[in-house]
Design an enzyme around this catalytic site. Structure first.
Site, PDB file in Angstrom:
ATOM      1  N   ASP A 191       0.026  -9.403   5.621  1.00 10.02           N
ATOM      2  CA  ASP A 191      -1.259  -9.935   5.122  1.00 10.02           C
ATOM      3  C   ASP A 191      -1.289 -11.458   5.051  1.00 10.02           C
ATOM      4  OD1 ASP A 191      -2.035  -7.329   4.835  1.00 10.02           O
ATOM      5  OD2 ASP A 191      -1.723  -7.249   2.674  1.00 10.02           O
TER       6      ASP A 191
ATOM      7  N   LYS B  46      -5.549  -7.123  -5.448  1.00 17.82           N
ATOM      8  CA  LYS B  46      -6.405  -6.084  -4.875  1.00 17.82           C
ATOM      9  C   LYS B  46      -5.593  -4.830  -4.562  1.00 17.82           C
ATOM     10  CE  LYS B  46      -7.421  -6.149  -0.263  1.00 17.82           C
ATOM     11  NZ  LYS B  46      -7.181  -4.905   0.468  1.00 17.82           N
ATOM     12  N   ASN B  47      -4.466  -5.011  -3.867  1.00 11.78           N
ATOM     13  CA  ASN B  47      -3.733  -3.842  -3.372  1.00 11.78           C
ATOM     14  C   ASN B  47      -2.942  -3.119  -4.458  1.00 11.78           C
ATOM     15  OD1 ASN B  47      -4.870  -4.224  -0.928  1.00 11.78           O
ATOM     16  ND2 ASN B  47      -3.093  -5.193   0.030  1.00 11.78           N
TER      17      ASN B  47
ATOM     18  N   ARG C  11      -4.930   3.128  12.567  1.00 13.50           N
ATOM     19  CA  ARG C  11      -4.409   3.312  11.207  1.00 13.50           C
ATOM     20  C   ARG C  11      -4.510   4.787  10.846  1.00 13.50           C
ATOM     21  NH1 ARG C  11      -6.710  -1.403   7.309  1.00 13.50           N
ATOM     22  NH2 ARG C  11      -4.917  -0.828   6.027  1.00 13.50           N
TER      23      ARG C  11
ATOM     24  N   ARG D 209     -14.626  -8.570   0.209  1.00 14.88           N
ATOM     25  CA  ARG D 209     -13.895  -7.335  -0.114  1.00 14.88           C
ATOM     26  C   ARG D 209     -12.621  -7.636  -0.877  1.00 14.88           C
ATOM     27  NH1 ARG D 209     -12.046  -4.513   4.658  1.00 14.88           N
ATOM     28  NH2 ARG D 209     -10.848  -3.611   2.979  1.00 14.88           N
TER      29      ARG D 209
ATOM     30  N   CYS E  20     -10.114  -2.599   7.233  1.00 20.90           N
ATOM     31  CA  CYS E  20     -10.020  -3.602   8.295  1.00 20.90           C
ATOM     32  C   CYS E  20      -9.513  -2.971   9.583  1.00 20.90           C
ATOM     33  CB  CYS E  20      -9.046  -4.704   7.879  1.00 20.90           C
ATOM     34  SG  CYS E  20      -9.672  -5.743   6.571  1.00 20.90           S
TER      35      CYS E  20
HETATM   36  N1  EPU Z   1       0.889   4.139   9.645  1.00 22.86           N
HETATM   37  C1  EPU Z   1       0.901   5.256  10.449  1.00 22.86           C
HETATM   38  N2  EPU Z   1       0.614   6.462   9.887  1.00 22.86           N
HETATM   39  C2  EPU Z   1       0.309   6.590   8.563  1.00 22.86           C
HETATM   40  C3  EPU Z   1       0.293   5.441   7.741  1.00 22.86           C
HETATM   41  C4  EPU Z   1       0.592   4.206   8.313  1.00 22.86           C
HETATM   42  O1  EPU Z   1       1.160   5.176  11.647  1.00 22.86           O
HETATM   43  O2  EPU Z   1       0.051   7.703   8.119  1.00 22.86           O
HETATM   44  C5  EPU Z   1       1.176   2.831  10.245  1.00 22.86           C
HETATM   45  C6  EPU Z   1      -0.081   1.947  10.249  1.00 22.86           C
HETATM   46  O3  EPU Z   1      -0.890   2.231  11.352  1.00 22.86           O
HETATM   47  C7  EPU Z   1       0.510   0.563  10.263  1.00 22.86           C
HETATM   48  C8  EPU Z   1       1.790   0.711   9.450  1.00 22.86           C
HETATM   49  O4  EPU Z   1       2.095   2.119   9.452  1.00 22.86           O
HETATM   50  O5  EPU Z   1       0.796   0.184  11.569  1.00 22.86           O
HETATM   51  C9  EPU Z   1       1.705   0.194   8.041  1.00 22.86           C
HETATM   52  O6  EPU Z   1       0.731   0.896   7.297  1.00 22.86           O
HETATM   53  P1  EPU Z   1       0.842   1.134   5.720  1.00 22.86           P
HETATM   54  O7  EPU Z   1       0.505   2.554   5.469  1.00 22.86           O
HETATM   55  O8  EPU Z   1       2.117   0.588   5.191  1.00 22.86           O
HETATM   56  O9  EPU Z   1      -0.341   0.206   5.195  1.00 22.86           O
HETATM   57  P2  EPU Z   1      -1.651   0.637   4.399  1.00 22.86           P
HETATM   58  O10 EPU Z   1      -1.279   1.446   3.233  1.00 22.86           O
HETATM   59  O11 EPU Z   1      -2.671   1.136   5.342  1.00 22.86           O
HETATM   60  C10 EPU Z   1      -1.490  -1.456   2.818  1.00 22.86           C
HETATM   61  C11 EPU Z   1      -2.429  -2.552   2.404  1.00 22.86           C
HETATM   62  C12 EPU Z   1      -2.624  -3.504   3.571  1.00 22.86           C
HETATM   63  C13 EPU Z   1      -1.261  -4.069   3.963  1.00 22.86           C
HETATM   64  C14 EPU Z   1      -0.314  -2.917   4.309  1.00 22.86           C
HETATM   65  C15 EPU Z   1       1.096  -3.369   4.649  1.00 22.86           C
HETATM   66  C16 EPU Z   1      -3.896  -1.554   0.788  1.00 22.86           C
HETATM   67  C17 EPU Z   1      -5.244  -1.048   0.449  1.00 22.86           C
HETATM   68  N3  EPU Z   1      -3.719  -1.991   2.020  1.00 22.86           N
HETATM   69  O12 EPU Z   1      -2.139  -0.796   3.906  1.00 22.86           O
HETATM   70  O13 EPU Z   1      -3.448  -4.557   3.093  1.00 22.86           O
HETATM   71  O14 EPU Z   1      -1.411  -4.907   5.090  1.00 22.86           O
HETATM   72  O15 EPU Z   1      -0.235  -2.015   3.187  1.00 22.86           O
HETATM   73  O16 EPU Z   1       1.633  -4.111   3.604  1.00 22.86           O
HETATM   74  O17 EPU Z   1      -2.993  -1.557  -0.045  1.00 22.86           O
HETATM   75  C18 EPU Z   1      -5.121  -6.227   3.244  1.00 22.86           C
HETATM   76  O18 EPU Z   1      -5.038  -6.357   2.014  1.00 22.86           O
HETATM   77  O19 EPU Z   1      -5.775  -7.018   3.969  1.00 22.86           O
HETATM   78  C19 EPU Z   1      -4.420  -5.109   3.893  1.00 22.86           C
HETATM   79  C20 EPU Z   1      -4.696  -4.729   5.138  1.00 22.86           C
END
Ligand code: EPU
Length: 413
Positions: A300, A22-23, A121, A391, A116
């Protein structure tokens, strides 16, 4: 309302084929917007987040079609039309269209994404890094001049911010360097797709990625296997007992999960694209699990492993360092008899026998945790909130049935 009715306590046995990640599929689909030609994508999972992404692509004038399991996306006629807020708020990865829209059209509305609820976030790191390579903000609009380029230093290796920068870099005249980039395998997969479409990229999968924009052309690409789907089935079998063989997966992308399960007493064998796991009579505690960016233990996989450890013998300590609110599944696990003490970002899990209960998934991986716990618990459980599971998990119920689980979708009031 639909729910999964699960009679637990049966060992699971059999073989499954893992779907595409998915990701990885979601950023690659956002990248398709950049390619003014047709792309053929293999191994894209049929899940709700993919459907939502395809709706966004179509809404922006792209053509999409499934042909014999292959996803065709043609963005030749794409327009700069804004993504409706309601659509953007259906999932987190809608934020990636910011990077691809900036690269293709030079301007984009900054829509707050959904996804989620795992604590705050924000997208501050995305915006700050885009500005470092020459983007400018005006209220809720973002602009990227063709002359953009330069070095962006991420204070934290955010997966989404790294992906957004990589997508935006496709529209920059100058080279773009991302320092302290996320190293997740899905980042490498996005880079491989962009390279197949003509980009010049080095260092993806390391903390320093360099991208040079080149004219893009159509590409055929196979999405990498889903390491979290893999981890989920492994945890389910570790918890319920039995043996499983998973095909078309990538063991090297989830080594800390395999190590934790081995520590819990599972026998794990890895081959190039296959994992075999045999569960012990009674699972043991996995020690201390600290989630952190790749290559550490993936956040995850924390909820499904916690569910397995809730019924294991001994004490497992979880430290969740990535998301501040990723213990949403704990309240429901406690309803099943789990003994879990929470202290901020720490969870102490004292293994205890689990029993069936009425449960509600509150997020995707938390939902997977409840299914895992229900499969190992004595008696019947119902898990509602299935929209979260749909999802991100393709054919979850069918796959668990294949393994011998007593699981059924039922209507509940
Ligand atoms: N963060 C910030 N500011 C930002 C971006 C992130 O403070 O601008 C913080 C977030 O709040 C969080 C941490 O940094 O505490 C990590 O966030 P990151 O940006 O790395 O994650 P993401 O891109 O929002 C993706 C995956 C998540 C997975 C995370 C970490 C997708 C669509 N989502 O999220 O997947 O947990 O990386 O590996 O790729 C899931 O599949 O269930 C899922 C939540």
């Amino acid at each position: 309302m639909q729910a999964l009715r699960i009679r637990g306590g049966l060992p699971l046995r059999g073989e499954l084929t893992i779907h595409g990640a998915k990701n990885s599929a979601l950023p690659i689909l956002a990248a398709c917007l950049l390619v003014p030609a047709g792309c053929e994508l293999y191994n894209v999972p049929g899940i709700d987040d993919v459907d939502c992404t395809l709706e966004i692509l179509r809404q922006q004038g792209c053509r999409t079609a499934w042909r014999d399991g292959v996803l065709l996306v043609d963005a030749q006629q794409a327009s700069g039309r804004e993504i409706p807020e309601a659509l953007a708020q259906r999932m987190r990865s809608s934020v990636l269209f910011l990077g691809s829209r900036l690269a293709r059209f030079g301007a984009a509305e900054i829509a707050q994404p959904g996804g989620c609820e795992l604590g705050p976030r924000p997208i501050d790191l995305h915006l700050r890094a885009l500005c470092e390579i020459g983007a400018s903000l005006d209220g809720t609009r973002c602009f990227l001049p063709k002359s953009a380029g330069g070095t962006a230093h991420l204070p934290y290796p955010s997966v989404g911010a790294t992906e957004n920068l990589m997508l935006a870099a496709c529209g920059c005249a100058g080279p773009v360097v991302i320092e302290n980039a996320a190293c997740e395998p899905e980042i490498r997969d996005l880079a491989q797709f962009l390279i197949a479409a003509g980009m010049e990229i080095t260092g993806a999968g390391t903390a320093r990625i360099t991208l040079r924009a080149r004219p893009l052309h159509g590409a055929c690409y196979t999405v990498m296997p889903d390491r979290i789907e893999t981890a989920t089935y492994l945890c389910a079998v570790a918890a319920a007992g039995g043996e499983i063989t998973l095909h078309k997966t990538a063991p090297c992308t989830l080594l800390p999960v395999l190590a934790a399960l081995e520590k819990g007493g599972c026998c794990v064998q890895q081959y190039a694209e296959t994992i075999c796991l045999s569960a012990p009579q009674r699972l043991c505690a996995a020690g201390t699990i600290v989630t952190a960016p790749y290559p550490a233990f993936p956040t995850d996989a924390q909820p499904p492993l916690m569910a397995a450890m809730a019924g294991a013998c001994g004490q497992t300590r979880f430290a969740e360092t990535v998301f501040s609110g990723r213990f949403g599944h704990v309240a429901d696990l406690r309803r099943m008899g789990a003994r879990i003490v929470l202290d901020g970002r720490l969870a102490l899990v004292y293994g205890a026998p689990l029993h069936g209960a009425h449960l509600t998934a509150k997020d995707l991986r938390g939902g997977a945790a409840l299914v895992t716990a229900a499969l190992s618990a004595e008696g019947v459980s119902t898990v509602s909130g299935l929209h979260h599971l749909r999802r991100g998990y393709m054919e979850l119920e069918e796959n668990l049935k294949k393994l011998g689980a007593d699981i059924l979708t039922v209507e509940i009031s």
